[in-house]
Design a protein around this motif. Sequence first.
Motif, PDB file in Angstrom:
ATOM      1  N   TYR A  67      37.287  73.048 175.717  1.00  0.00           N
ATOM      2  CA  TYR A  67      35.820  73.007 175.750  1.00  0.00           C
ATOM      3  C   TYR A  67      35.225  71.983 174.797  1.00  0.00           C
ATOM      4  N   SER A  68      35.959  70.924 174.453  1.00  0.00           N
ATOM      5  CA  SER A  68      35.427  69.934 173.513  1.00  0.00           C
ATOM      6  C   SER A  68      34.193  69.227 174.056  1.00  0.00           C
ATOM      7  N   TYR A  69      33.996  69.284 175.380  1.00  0.00           N
ATOM      8  CA  TYR A  69      32.816  68.660 175.990  1.00  0.00           C
ATOM      9  C   TYR A  69      31.579  69.558 175.916  1.00  0.00           C
ATOM     10  N   TYR A  70      31.719  70.815 175.450  1.00  0.00           N
ATOM     11  CA  TYR A  70      30.580  71.705 175.270  1.00  0.00           C
ATOM     12  C   TYR A  70      29.838  71.340 173.981  1.00  0.00           C
ATOM     13  N   LEU A  71      28.537  71.602 173.965  1.00  0.00           N
ATOM     14  CA  LEU A  71      27.714  71.269 172.810  1.00  0.00           C
ATOM     15  C   LEU A  71      28.236  71.931 171.548  1.00  0.00           C
ATOM     16  N   GLY A  72      28.548  71.134 170.544  1.00  0.00           N
ATOM     17  CA  GLY A  72      28.993  71.652 169.250  1.00  0.00           C
ATOM     18  C   GLY A  72      30.467  71.899 169.152  1.00  0.00           C
ATOM     19  N   PHE A  73      31.157  72.042 170.276  1.00  0.00           N
ATOM     20  CA  PHE A  73      32.561  72.422 170.238  1.00  0.00           C
ATOM     21  C   PHE A  73      33.475  71.277 169.774  1.00  0.00           C
ATOM     22  N   ASP A  74      32.961  70.040 169.799  1.00  0.00           N
ATOM     23  CA  ASP A  74      33.791  68.927 169.327  1.00  0.00           C
ATOM     24  C   ASP A  74      33.883  68.884 167.803  1.00  0.00           C
ATOM     25  N   ASP A  75      33.143  69.792 167.129  1.00  0.00           N
ATOM     26  CA  ASP A  75      33.195  69.857 165.666  1.00  0.00           C
ATOM     27  C   ASP A  75      34.311  70.786 165.155  1.00  0.00           C
ATOM     28  N   LEU A  76      35.005  71.460 166.056  1.00  0.00           N
ATOM     29  CA  LEU A  76      36.063  72.382 165.622  1.00  0.00           C
ATOM     30  C   LEU A  76      37.146  71.626 164.836  1.00  0.00           C
TER      31      LEU A  76
END
Length: 254
Positions: free
Chosen positions: A245-254
Amino acid sequence: MQNKYVEFISDEHLLKCIENLYGSYLRAKAKISKKKFYNNKIDTIKLTFDAKFNNLDEESIIETEILRQIDKSINNSIGTFHEQVLGEIEGFEIGKLSGFDIKASDNTLFADIKNKHNTMNSSASEALFQKLARYADDYKHAKCYWVQILAKGSFNEHWKGDINGKEYSHSRVFKISGDQFYALLTGRENALFELYKALPCAIDDFLKRVEEEQFIPINSALSEIKNETDITNRSILDQITFENYSYYLGFDDL
């Protein structure tokens, strides 16, 4: 010489059926790479609840999810196991991709076997009834059965009723539970129960024949994910979430 396991098929054939199913388990496990594991999006929110509410660590919860995926692919193989057992009973044979699963050698019985009663939608049920009815029409002395190995009751009855808004009935088309079908083919009332009671011993005997190295876990999904966490320093669930889900809003910050 008296059989060790059940009376209606040979010991060697039952062990062969178990061996075939064991091979299906190994193949199912081998297919669970990280890519395969991610084929259907992983619900990491549900897995978070599962881990917390069931007091499981992340590795355990992922192993459980992998086993769930394996279980889905194994269900068909369990049905095949029953076909192979039933097809060895004297007077009967396996269909071998002939449109039926089990038939009597004298063409007086045809059967389609489903492991569970709820594996078909209405369209599949309609198609199955029509297929069985065609066999009944082609073979005037044949009884044709929809077999439910795991049914909601014990029964052997005419299959009739509304399917997709159409009324279906045939004098020689039946639906039957697994226990009744085993009894019908073997002439032994408790044949399915006898198989159930014999399986633990038969499986143990089979496993003694298996080379020890075949027990090495061969699905790679968890090890592949853990290799990634060694690089990213994410938790296992965070790594799975990021990769799904890295393309979901905010999820690329994990």
